[in-house]
Design a protein around this motif. Sequence first.
Motif, PDB file in Angstrom:
ATOM      1  N   GLY A 326     -31.599 -22.086  50.082  1.00 52.45           N
ATOM      2  CA  GLY A 326     -30.320 -22.683  49.093  1.00 52.45           C
ATOM      3  C   GLY A 326     -29.860 -21.711  48.262  1.00 52.45           C
ATOM      4  N   ILE A 327     -29.577 -20.291  48.811  1.00 54.88           N
ATOM      5  CA  ILE A 327     -29.472 -20.115  48.793  1.00 54.88           C
ATOM      6  C   ILE A 327     -28.498 -18.706  49.934  1.00 54.88           C
ATOM      7  CG2 ILE A 327     -29.025 -17.003  46.603  1.00 54.88           C
ATOM      8  CD1 ILE A 327     -31.378 -18.478  45.648  1.00 54.88           C
ATOM      9  N   GLY A 328     -27.017 -18.608  49.763  1.00 53.55           N
ATOM     10  CA  GLY A 328     -26.950 -17.287  50.677  1.00 53.55           C
ATOM     11  C   GLY A 328     -25.446 -16.429  50.129  1.00 53.55           C
ATOM     12  N   PRO A 329     -25.072 -15.929  51.488  1.00 48.26           N
ATOM     13  CA  PRO A 329     -23.906 -15.287  50.769  1.00 48.26           C
ATOM     14  C   PRO A 329     -21.802 -16.241  50.670  1.00 48.26           C
ATOM     15  CG  PRO A 329     -23.891 -14.933  53.960  1.00 48.26           C
ATOM     16  CD  PRO A 329     -25.315 -16.306  52.937  1.00 48.26           C
ATOM     17  N   SER A 330     -20.897 -15.240  50.356  1.00 48.60           N
ATOM     18  CA  SER A 330     -19.945 -15.544  50.104  1.00 48.60           C
ATOM     19  C   SER A 330     -19.118 -15.162  51.150  1.00 48.60           C
ATOM     20  CB  SER A 330     -19.843 -15.735  48.614  1.00 48.60           C
ATOM     21  OG  SER A 330     -19.843 -14.483  48.459  1.00 48.60           O
ATOM     22  N   PRO A 331     -17.879 -15.411  51.148  1.00 54.85           N
ATOM     23  CA  PRO A 331     -16.404 -14.737  52.210  1.00 54.85           C
ATOM     24  C   PRO A 331     -16.683 -13.420  51.220  1.00 54.85           C
ATOM     25  CG  PRO A 331     -15.913 -16.756  51.763  1.00 54.85           C
ATOM     26  CD  PRO A 331     -17.104 -17.168  51.080  1.00 54.85           C
ATOM     27  N   ASP A 332     -17.315 -12.775  50.220  1.00 60.82           N
ATOM     28  CA  ASP A 332     -16.700 -11.647  49.270  1.00 60.82           C
ATOM     29  C   ASP A 332     -17.114 -10.969  50.383  1.00 60.82           C
ATOM     30  OD1 ASP A 332     -17.259  -9.489  48.461  1.00 60.82           O
ATOM     31  OD2 ASP A 332     -17.629 -10.246  46.329  1.00 60.82           O
ATOM     32  N   LYS A 333     -15.710  -9.778  50.153  1.00 65.88           N
ATOM     33  CA  LYS A 333     -15.392  -8.651  51.764  1.00 65.88           C
ATOM     34  C   LYS A 333     -17.011  -7.428  51.548  1.00 65.88           C
ATOM     35  CE  LYS A 333     -11.500  -9.125  53.667  1.00 65.88           C
ATOM     36  NZ  LYS A 333     -10.183  -8.301  53.820  1.00 65.88           N
ATOM     37  N   MET A 334     -17.162  -6.936  50.236  1.00 66.42           N
ATOM     38  CA  MET A 334     -17.993  -6.000  49.709  1.00 66.42           C
ATOM     39  C   MET A 334     -19.244  -6.929  49.859  1.00 66.42           C
ATOM     40  SD  MET A 334     -15.965  -3.652  48.779  1.00 66.42           S
ATOM     41  CE  MET A 334     -17.675  -2.897  47.716  1.00 66.42           C
ATOM     42  N   LEU A 335     -19.544  -7.982  49.248  1.00 67.20           N
ATOM     43  CA  LEU A 335     -20.463  -8.220  50.379  1.00 67.20           C
ATOM     44  C   LEU A 335     -21.124  -7.958  52.012  1.00 67.20           C
ATOM     45  CD1 LEU A 335     -23.425  -9.922  49.175  1.00 67.20           C
ATOM     46  CD2 LEU A 335     -22.543 -12.057  48.959  1.00 67.20           C
ATOM     47  N   GLN A 336     -19.881  -8.689  52.224  1.00 70.10           N
ATOM     48  CA  GLN A 336     -20.179  -9.004  53.032  1.00 70.10           C
ATOM     49  C   GLN A 336     -20.822  -7.925  54.211  1.00 70.10           C
ATOM     50  OE1 GLN A 336     -19.309 -10.850  56.097  1.00 70.10           O
ATOM     51  NE2 GLN A 336     -20.032 -12.925  54.185  1.00 70.10           N
ATOM     52  N   GLY A 394     -47.075 -18.013  68.797  1.00 69.86           N
ATOM     53  CA  GLY A 394     -46.801 -17.315  67.813  1.00 69.86           C
ATOM     54  C   GLY A 394     -46.031 -17.847  66.674  1.00 69.86           C
ATOM     55  N   PRO A 395     -45.221 -17.414  66.142  1.00 66.10           N
ATOM     56  CA  PRO A 395     -44.385 -18.203  64.895  1.00 66.10           C
ATOM     57  C   PRO A 395     -42.979 -19.194  65.780  1.00 66.10           C
ATOM     58  CG  PRO A 395     -44.214 -16.048  64.434  1.00 66.10           C
ATOM     59  CD  PRO A 395     -45.378 -15.847  65.666  1.00 66.10           C
ATOM     60  N   ALA A 396     -42.120 -19.945  64.918  1.00 71.03           N
ATOM     61  CA  ALA A 396     -41.514 -20.002  65.899  1.00 71.03           C
ATOM     62  C   ALA A 396     -40.664 -20.348  64.765  1.00 71.03           C
ATOM     63  CB  ALA A 396     -42.010 -21.755  66.594  1.00 71.03           C
ATOM     64  N   GLU A 397     -39.169 -21.154  65.569  1.00 67.65           N
ATOM     65  CA  GLU A 397     -37.636 -20.977  64.124  1.00 67.65           C
ATOM     66  C   GLU A 397     -38.198 -22.380  63.842  1.00 67.65           C
ATOM     67  OE1 GLU A 397     -35.099 -22.361  67.961  1.00 67.65           O
ATOM     68  OE2 GLU A 397     -34.618 -20.275  67.602  1.00 67.65           O
ATOM     69  N   THR A 398     -37.465 -22.569  62.939  1.00 67.85           N
ATOM     70  CA  THR A 398     -37.507 -24.350  61.660  1.00 67.85           C
ATOM     71  C   THR A 398     -36.177 -24.967  61.681  1.00 67.85           C
ATOM     72  OG1 THR A 398     -36.169 -23.124  59.771  1.00 67.85           O
ATOM     73  CG2 THR A 398     -38.835 -23.011  59.917  1.00 67.85           C
ATOM     74  N   GLY A 399     -35.120 -23.872  62.801  1.00 65.73           N
ATOM     75  CA  GLY A 399     -33.725 -24.399  63.330  1.00 65.73           C
ATOM     76  C   GLY A 399     -33.348 -25.547  61.269  1.00 65.73           C
ATOM     77  N   GLN A 400     -34.048 -24.747  60.436  1.00 64.66           N
ATOM     78  CA  GLN A 400     -32.775 -25.441  59.446  1.00 64.66           C
ATOM     79  C   GLN A 400     -32.034 -24.372  58.496  1.00 64.66           C
ATOM     80  OE1 GLN A 400     -32.936 -28.321  57.771  1.00 64.66           O
ATOM     81  NE2 GLN A 400     -34.388 -28.827  60.305  1.00 64.66           N
ATOM     82  N   PRO A 401     -31.078 -24.467  58.654  1.00 66.53           N
ATOM     83  CA  PRO A 401     -30.469 -23.009  57.923  1.00 66.53           C
ATOM     84  C   PRO A 401     -30.385 -22.534  56.909  1.00 66.53           C
ATOM     85  CG  PRO A 401     -28.806 -24.627  57.690  1.00 66.53           C
ATOM     86  CD  PRO A 401     -30.073 -24.760  58.887  1.00 66.53           C
ATOM     87  N   LEU A 402     -30.447 -21.218  56.230  1.00 72.23           N
ATOM     88  CA  LEU A 402     -30.755 -20.778  54.945  1.00 72.23           C
ATOM     89  C   LEU A 402     -29.533 -21.987  53.515  1.00 72.23           C
ATOM     90  CD1 LEU A 402     -32.602 -17.402  54.832  1.00 72.23           C
ATOM     91  CD2 LEU A 402     -33.983 -19.740  54.493  1.00 72.23           C
ATOM     92  N   TRP A 403     -28.711 -21.657  54.636  1.00 78.41           N
ATOM     93  CA  TRP A 403     -27.353 -21.738  53.791  1.00 78.41           C
ATOM     94  C   TRP A 403     -26.636 -22.678  54.223  1.00 78.41           C
ATOM     95  CZ3 TRP A 403     -28.375 -16.864  54.491  1.00 78.41           C
ATOM     96  CH2 TRP A 403     -27.104 -15.967  55.419  1.00 78.41           C
ATOM     97  N   ALA A 404     -25.588 -23.307  53.188  1.00 81.88           N
ATOM     98  CA  ALA A 404     -24.485 -24.022  54.387  1.00 81.88           C
ATOM     99  C   ALA A 404     -23.527 -23.739  54.885  1.00 81.88           C
ATOM    100  CB  ALA A 404     -24.399 -24.262  52.867  1.00 81.88           C
ATOM    101  N   ALA A 405     -22.849 -24.002  55.891  1.00 84.86           N
ATOM    102  CA  ALA A 405     -21.477 -23.589  56.659  1.00 84.86           C
ATOM    103  C   ALA A 405     -20.471 -23.163  56.041  1.00 84.86           C
ATOM    104  CB  ALA A 405     -22.052 -24.257  57.763  1.00 84.86           C
ATOM    105  N   THR A 406     -19.806 -22.081  56.006  1.00 84.99           N
ATOM    106  CA  THR A 406     -18.113 -21.727  55.470  1.00 84.99           C
ATOM    107  C   THR A 406     -17.244 -22.398  56.661  1.00 84.99           C
ATOM    108  OG1 THR A 406     -19.405 -20.614  54.217  1.00 84.99           O
ATOM    109  CG2 THR A 406     -16.703 -19.980  54.254  1.00 84.99           C
ATOM    110  N   ARG A 407     -16.230 -22.969  55.893  1.00 89.77           N
ATOM    111  CA  ARG A 407     -15.360 -23.046  57.532  1.00 89.77           C
ATOM    112  C   ARG A 407     -14.305 -22.188  57.215  1.00 89.77           C
ATOM    113  NH1 ARG A 407     -13.400 -27.585  59.812  1.00 89.77           N
ATOM    114  NH2 ARG A 407     -15.654 -29.154  58.474  1.00 89.77           N
ATOM    115  N   VAL A 408     -13.782 -21.408  58.912  1.00 87.03           N
ATOM    116  CA  VAL A 408     -12.712 -20.229  58.432  1.00 87.03           C
ATOM    117  C   VAL A 408     -11.833 -21.073  59.503  1.00 87.03           C
ATOM    118  CG1 VAL A 408     -14.792 -19.118  58.698  1.00 87.03           C
ATOM    119  CG2 VAL A 408     -14.497 -19.859  60.734  1.00 87.03           C
TER     120      VAL A 408
END
Length: 491
Positions: A326-336, A394-408
């Motif tokens: 539900g929370i993810g990054p933005s294209p903010d260059k300093m954050l990246q 062992g633990p396996a991936e969920t297939g669910q991303p944490l945040w929404a895709a950003t179009r580039v």
Amino acid sequence: MATQDDRRSPLTTETGAPVGDNQHTETAGPGGPLLVQDQQLFEKLARFNRERIPERIVHARGAGAYGTFTATRDVSRWTRAAFLSRVGKETEVFARFSTVAGNLGAADAVRDPRGFSLKFYTEEGNYDLVGNNTPVFFIKDPSKFPDFIHTQKRDPYTGSQEPDNVWDFFGLSPETTHQVVWLFGDRGIPASYRHMNGYGSHTYQWNNAAGEAFWVKYHFTTDQGIATLTSEEAAVLAGRDPDSHQRDLREAIERGEYPSWTVRVQIIPAAEAAGIRFNPFDLTKVWPHADHPLIEIGRLELDRNPENVFAEVEQSAFSPAHFVPGIGPSPDKMLQGRLFAYGDAHRYRVGVNADQLPVNRPHATEARTYGRDGRLYDGRHAGAANYEPNSSGGPAETGQPLWAATRVSGPTGNHAAPPHREDDDFVQAGNLYRLMPPDEQERLVTNLAGSIAAVSADRDDIVERAVRNFRRADAGLGDLLATAVKQRRGR
């Protein structure tokens, strides 16, 4: 972009290849995220992280405390993060406050931004919010961060912080003007960690259960009220009690005077970002409250001191790359850039297993990874498989991303950010100055003049560039500053 002076040798990488652009990080199109192929950036950041051992390169001097974040508003329309899922929900938090430029033994009461870092121990893993006590920063591209910090640290020849270096960089980097007005204003020296606001500073993404994305900024407003020190008061306090802010926080909690902050956010639907006045991903800009009002979402209270400063404060490791669903990054260059740099710094400074230390590991859930060995490894996985995929449960991936895709879109390359209609380096700095009452404006001019006047007598060019940037923010500020600097320099 700076032009190459024919009399200067070309800047190169560590292996001697010429650097074409040292001001803009390579991105996927002008407004897109950073690219791993920009090895000039990663070489600079990785090398910068390894310049000092073992204390932090920046934010070395700090204090911390535990507490609770309590949600006070239903924000499910904007984010699916579980710790924000219902009114009244409580989440354990560890906070660390710090100065930026000083080393581990430096005084607390100095003119410097303050780090404001939070680790939320949520049931979906740890969420780290790594911000400052100012809503903006000096620069907007991570390629410039090592250079900027070098100007704030000790000069390689004199062993002291040099005004020539500080103001040379500021004058040649007009984007610093907004943050410099903050820094040399009254809030540049908080009276204590309890009496300052905090900000996530960067823009982050929230996304809801329907997959809709929103851009968000965090604000932590102190419930104790803002209290600051003048330069003169700070000089006395720093000499009398170098540990003043650390002591104040610890003793307030011991007395049961638990400091608290009201948590608010500004929100922009992702689809509207391109049309707003200022680039919403530019760390040198604020979002005007008139355009994007503050929305209260919670309350932060600190009520427990660490038992051991080294184990819990010095070894605490925050990274803006620690997200939850539900929370993810933005294209903010300093954050990246920070998404890489912080984790890399902790792996070097504390060890590859830094996140397994009690202060850093999840408290409300369990970390299940295939990471093994290395310094501080506690053998918790015994002989279980250390690879994935595996057939041993062992633990396996969920297939669910944490945040929404950003179009580039757009070609790869070293891009400046796409301009918005009111983007420049001076409008918001001037607005901030004009918001100050006359007595604060006078103190700002005095503080700036005192620092600029300390530039070497034969470097009038540095002084003139510095004053010119403030004049572009506000003509009156520039004129007053020019006069004050001349008087101090006897010109």
